[in-house]
Design a protein around this motif. Structure first.
Motif, PDB file in Angstrom:
ATOM      1  N   ARG A   4       0.816  -1.197   0.000  1.00  0.00           N
ATOM      2  CA  ARG A   4       0.000   0.000   0.000  1.00  0.00           C
ATOM      3  C   ARG A   4       0.857   1.257   0.000  1.00  0.00           C
ATOM      4  O   ARG A   4       0.505   2.263  -0.602  1.00  0.00           O
ATOM      5  CB  ARG A   4      -0.928   0.003   1.218  1.00  0.00           C
ATOM      6  N   LEU A   5       1.990   1.198   0.682  1.00  0.00           N
ATOM      7  CA  LEU A   5       2.862   2.360   0.750  1.00  0.00           C
ATOM      8  C   LEU A   5       3.631   2.584  -0.541  1.00  0.00           C
ATOM      9  O   LEU A   5       4.050   3.686  -0.837  1.00  0.00           O
ATOM     10  CB  LEU A   5       3.838   2.201   1.909  1.00  0.00           C
ATOM     11  N   ALA A   6       3.821   1.509  -1.305  1.00  0.00           N
ATOM     12  CA  ALA A   6       4.662   1.597  -2.504  1.00  0.00           C
ATOM     13  C   ALA A   6       4.148   2.617  -3.501  1.00  0.00           C
ATOM     14  O   ALA A   6       4.917   3.204  -4.255  1.00  0.00           O
ATOM     15  CB  ALA A   6       4.772   0.223  -3.167  1.00  0.00           C
ATOM     16  N   LYS A   7       2.835   2.845  -3.527  1.00  0.00           N
ATOM     17  CA  LYS A   7       2.279   3.770  -4.511  1.00  0.00           C
ATOM     18  C   LYS A   7       2.739   5.205  -4.268  1.00  0.00           C
ATOM     19  O   LYS A   7       2.626   6.054  -5.144  1.00  0.00           O
ATOM     20  CB  LYS A   7       0.752   3.701  -4.498  1.00  0.00           C
ATOM     21  N   PHE A   8       3.283   5.489  -3.044  1.00  0.00           N
ATOM     22  CA  PHE A   8       3.752   6.819  -2.743  1.00  0.00           C
ATOM     23  C   PHE A   8       5.181   7.054  -3.218  1.00  0.00           C
ATOM     24  O   PHE A   8       5.684   8.169  -3.121  1.00  0.00           O
ATOM     25  CB  PHE A   8       3.673   7.073  -1.236  1.00  0.00           C
ATOM     26  N   VAL A   9       5.850   6.015  -3.676  1.00  0.00           N
ATOM     27  CA  VAL A   9       7.245   6.168  -4.092  1.00  0.00           C
ATOM     28  C   VAL A   9       7.289   6.947  -5.399  1.00  0.00           C
ATOM     29  O   VAL A   9       6.789   6.495  -6.419  1.00  0.00           O
ATOM     30  CB  VAL A   9       7.923   4.796  -4.277  1.00  0.00           C
ATOM     31  N   SER A  10       7.884   8.122  -5.358  1.00  0.00           N
ATOM     32  CA  SER A  10       7.946   8.953  -6.554  1.00  0.00           C
ATOM     33  C   SER A  10       9.273   8.763  -7.251  1.00  0.00           C
ATOM     34  O   SER A  10      10.298   8.558  -6.609  1.00  0.00           O
ATOM     35  CB  SER A  10       7.769  10.432  -6.174  1.00  0.00           C
ATOM     36  N   GLY A  11       9.281   8.874  -8.567  1.00  0.00           N
ATOM     37  CA  GLY A  11      10.510   8.711  -9.320  1.00  0.00           C
ATOM     38  C   GLY A  11      11.226  10.030  -9.505  1.00  0.00           C
ATOM     39  O   GLY A  11      10.741  11.097  -9.187  1.00  0.00           O
ATOM     40  N   SER A  16      20.618   5.332 -13.998  1.00  0.00           N
ATOM     41  CA  SER A  16      20.111   3.965 -13.918  1.00  0.00           C
ATOM     42  C   SER A  16      21.155   3.075 -13.270  1.00  0.00           C
ATOM     43  O   SER A  16      22.310   3.462 -13.104  1.00  0.00           O
ATOM     44  CB  SER A  16      19.807   3.450 -15.325  1.00  0.00           C
ATOM     45  N   PRO A  17      20.744   1.809 -12.886  1.00  0.00           N
ATOM     46  CA  PRO A  17      21.725   0.897 -12.308  1.00  0.00           C
ATOM     47  C   PRO A  17      22.867   0.526 -13.235  1.00  0.00           C
ATOM     48  O   PRO A  17      23.800  -0.125 -12.818  1.00  0.00           O
ATOM     49  CB  PRO A  17      20.885  -0.329 -11.941  1.00  0.00           C
ATOM     50  N   GLY A  18      22.793   0.927 -14.497  1.00  0.00           N
ATOM     51  CA  GLY A  18      23.918   0.712 -15.392  1.00  0.00           C
ATOM     52  C   GLY A  18      24.911   1.868 -15.384  1.00  0.00           C
ATOM     53  O   GLY A  18      25.872   1.871 -16.130  1.00  0.00           O
ATOM     54  N   SER A  19      24.648   2.872 -14.527  1.00  0.00           N
ATOM     55  CA  SER A  19      25.466   4.073 -14.519  1.00  0.00           C
ATOM     56  C   SER A  19      26.825   3.820 -13.875  1.00  0.00           C
ATOM     57  O   SER A  19      27.035   2.840 -13.161  1.00  0.00           O
ATOM     58  CB  SER A  19      24.755   5.199 -13.759  1.00  0.00           C
ATOM     59  N   ASP A  20      27.745   4.776 -14.096  1.00  0.00           N
ATOM     60  CA  ASP A  20      29.068   4.666 -13.502  1.00  0.00           C
ATOM     61  C   ASP A  20      28.985   4.658 -11.977  1.00  0.00           C
ATOM     62  O   ASP A  20      29.707   3.911 -11.318  1.00  0.00           O
ATOM     63  CB  ASP A  20      29.950   5.826 -13.967  1.00  0.00           C
ATOM     64  N   LEU A  21      28.120   5.482 -11.401  1.00  0.00           N
ATOM     65  CA  LEU A  21      28.010   5.542  -9.945  1.00  0.00           C
ATOM     66  C   LEU A  21      27.532   4.214  -9.376  1.00  0.00           C
ATOM     67  O   LEU A  21      28.022   3.758  -8.339  1.00  0.00           O
ATOM     68  CB  LEU A  21      27.057   6.670  -9.524  1.00  0.00           C
ATOM     69  N   TYR A  22      26.581   3.605 -10.038  1.00  0.00           N
ATOM     70  CA  TYR A  22      26.081   2.296  -9.609  1.00  0.00           C
ATOM     71  C   TYR A  22      27.211   1.272  -9.617  1.00  0.00           C
ATOM     72  O   TYR A  22      27.406   0.533  -8.644  1.00  0.00           O
ATOM     73  CB  TYR A  22      24.956   1.862 -10.537  1.00  0.00           C
ATOM     74  N   ARG A  23      27.963   1.248 -10.700  1.00  0.00           N
ATOM     75  CA  ARG A  23      29.050   0.281 -10.821  1.00  0.00           C
ATOM     76  C   ARG A  23      30.166   0.575  -9.828  1.00  0.00           C
ATOM     77  O   ARG A  23      30.796  -0.349  -9.291  1.00  0.00           O
ATOM     78  CB  ARG A  23      29.583   0.277 -12.253  1.00  0.00           C
ATOM     79  N   GLN A  24      30.421   1.861  -9.572  1.00  0.00           N
ATOM     80  CA  GLN A  24      31.453   2.212  -8.594  1.00  0.00           C
ATOM     81  C   GLN A  24      31.068   1.724  -7.200  1.00  0.00           C
ATOM     82  O   GLN A  24      31.910   1.179  -6.474  1.00  0.00           O
ATOM     83  CB  GLN A  24      31.663   3.723  -8.581  1.00  0.00           C
ATOM     84  N   ARG A  25      29.803   1.918  -6.830  1.00  0.00           N
ATOM     85  CA  ARG A  25      29.362   1.433  -5.521  1.00  0.00           C
ATOM     86  C   ARG A  25      29.484  -0.083  -5.441  1.00  0.00           C
ATOM     87  O   ARG A  25      29.979  -0.630  -4.448  1.00  0.00           O
ATOM     88  CB  ARG A  25      27.917   1.869  -5.250  1.00  0.00           C
ATOM     89  N   PHE A  40      18.432  -8.156  -6.243  1.00  0.00           N
ATOM     90  CA  PHE A  40      16.997  -7.927  -6.405  1.00  0.00           C
ATOM     91  C   PHE A  40      16.827  -6.573  -7.084  1.00  0.00           C
ATOM     92  O   PHE A  40      17.015  -5.527  -6.478  1.00  0.00           O
ATOM     93  CB  PHE A  40      16.291  -7.965  -5.050  1.00  0.00           C
ATOM     94  N   THR A  41      16.504  -6.627  -8.367  1.00  0.00           N
ATOM     95  CA  THR A  41      16.446  -5.421  -9.185  1.00  0.00           C
ATOM     96  C   THR A  41      15.148  -4.680  -8.957  1.00  0.00           C
ATOM     97  O   THR A  41      14.071  -5.275  -8.889  1.00  0.00           O
ATOM     98  CB  THR A  41      16.578  -5.791 -10.672  1.00  0.00           C
ATOM     99  N   ASP A  42      15.267  -3.367  -8.841  1.00  0.00           N
ATOM    100  CA  ASP A  42      14.116  -2.499  -8.669  1.00  0.00           C
ATOM    101  C   ASP A  42      13.735  -1.935 -10.033  1.00  0.00           C
ATOM    102  O   ASP A  42      14.593  -1.441 -10.763  1.00  0.00           O
ATOM    103  CB  ASP A  42      14.486  -1.366  -7.705  1.00  0.00           C
ATOM    104  N   TYR A  43      12.446  -1.994 -10.375  1.00  0.00           N
ATOM    105  CA  TYR A  43      12.004  -1.523 -11.682  1.00  0.00           C
ATOM    106  C   TYR A  43      11.262  -0.189 -11.606  1.00  0.00           C
ATOM    107  O   TYR A  43      10.672   0.252 -12.581  1.00  0.00           O
ATOM    108  CB  TYR A  43      11.126  -2.587 -12.347  1.00  0.00           C
ATOM    109  N   ALA A  44      11.309   0.457 -10.441  1.00  0.00           N
ATOM    110  CA  ALA A  44      10.736   1.793 -10.318  1.00  0.00           C
ATOM    111  C   ALA A  44      11.660   2.812 -10.978  1.00  0.00           C
ATOM    112  O   ALA A  44      12.825   2.526 -11.281  1.00  0.00           O
ATOM    113  CB  ALA A  44      10.526   2.146  -8.847  1.00  0.00           C
ATOM    114  N   GLU A  45      11.138   4.035 -11.173  1.00  0.00           N
ATOM    115  CA  GLU A  45      11.958   5.057 -11.823  1.00  0.00           C
ATOM    116  C   GLU A  45      13.156   5.419 -10.953  1.00  0.00           C
ATOM    117  O   GLU A  45      14.264   5.607 -11.454  1.00  0.00           O
ATOM    118  CB  GLU A  45      11.113   6.306 -12.107  1.00  0.00           C
ATOM    119  N   ARG A  46      12.946   5.557  -9.634  1.00  0.00           N
ATOM    120  CA  ARG A  46      14.068   5.690  -8.726  1.00  0.00           C
ATOM    121  C   ARG A  46      14.495   4.280  -8.352  1.00  0.00           C
ATOM    122  O   ARG A  46      13.922   3.654  -7.466  1.00  0.00           O
ATOM    123  CB  ARG A  46      13.684   6.463  -7.465  1.00  0.00           C
ATOM    124  N   ARG A  47      15.485   3.761  -9.016  1.00  0.00           N
ATOM    125  CA  ARG A  47      15.851   2.352  -8.857  1.00  0.00           C
ATOM    126  C   ARG A  47      16.825   2.178  -7.703  1.00  0.00           C
ATOM    127  O   ARG A  47      17.892   2.781  -7.672  1.00  0.00           O
ATOM    128  CB  ARG A  47      16.442   1.805 -10.157  1.00  0.00           C
TER     129      ARG A  47
END
Length: 213
Positions: A4-11, A16-25, A40-47
């Protein structure tokens, strides 16, 4: 609850998770924890992905084993948290030590990682998130308490993470009882941390743990 709370998650328009920052982390995570057994991959806009790293929590010098997982978010720190005071770290990732990376646990961890951006707030050491009911099956505890790692490799990750000149906080997720929350509110965090030491607080989340107060 979390569905129910998930619908409040704004993007937001974040890398994206393919970004340099993602890979660096991820490279920093892997340098201390090895390769994740699962992601566990997140498919929301804010991934915000969740990596599950297998670990034996018993020291090498002991013959027994206590196997579990280090769950670590990847993506929360892409965005600065709102209202962070000058002496606190403006970005964070969350870590949770669990026996198994169940659907309940991963949903809660991802929801927590999104919460500062939903409520335009920030997370730091000692912060609490109280819920109206237990978020995970098998426990009566309703409050998340955020601490910082005390295990060596996890502390090293926190020291190595940086984005755009900002240090990144690693916060460990813990569930506490209503009575333990009352102790923290009345006497501060230190007496509760002393209780954790006195009771050999287990590193791996145990839904059946009894309240120390």
């Amino acid at each position: 609850m979390l569905s129910r709370l998930a619908k409040f998650v704004s993007g937001s328009n974040l890398p994206s998770p393919g970004s340099d920052l993602y890979r660096q982390r991820l490279a920093i995570y892997e340098s201390e924890l090895g390769e994740p057994e699962r992601t566990f991959t997140d498919y929301a806009e804010r991934r915000i992905d969740i990596h599950a790293f297998g670990r034996d929590f018993v020291p090498v010098c002991q013959e027994d084993s206590d196997e579990g997982y280090v769950l670590l978010t990847n993506g929360m720190s892409e965005q600065r948290m709102h209202g962070v005071p000058g002496d606190a770290k403006p970005r964070a990732e969350l870590m949770w030590y669990v026996r198994e990376p169940t659907q309940d646990v991963c949903a809660n961890l991802r929801w927590l990682a999104n919460l500062p951006f939903i409520d335009t707030t920030w997370f730091g050491f000692g912060h609490r998130v109280a819920l109206p009911w237990p978020p995970v099956a098998g426990t009566d505890f309703q409050t998340f308490l955020l601490l910082t790692p005390i295990i060596g490799p996890d502390k090293e990750i926190a020291e190595a993470l940086e984005i755009a000149g900002d240090p990144v906080e690693i916060l460990t997720v813990n569930l506490i009882s209503h009575q333990e929350l009352g102790l923290i509110k009345s006497r501060g965090l230190d007496p509760f941390l002393d209780l954790l030491d006195e009771n050999d607080y287990p590193p791996i989340f145990d839904p059946a743990r009894k309240s120390y107060v």
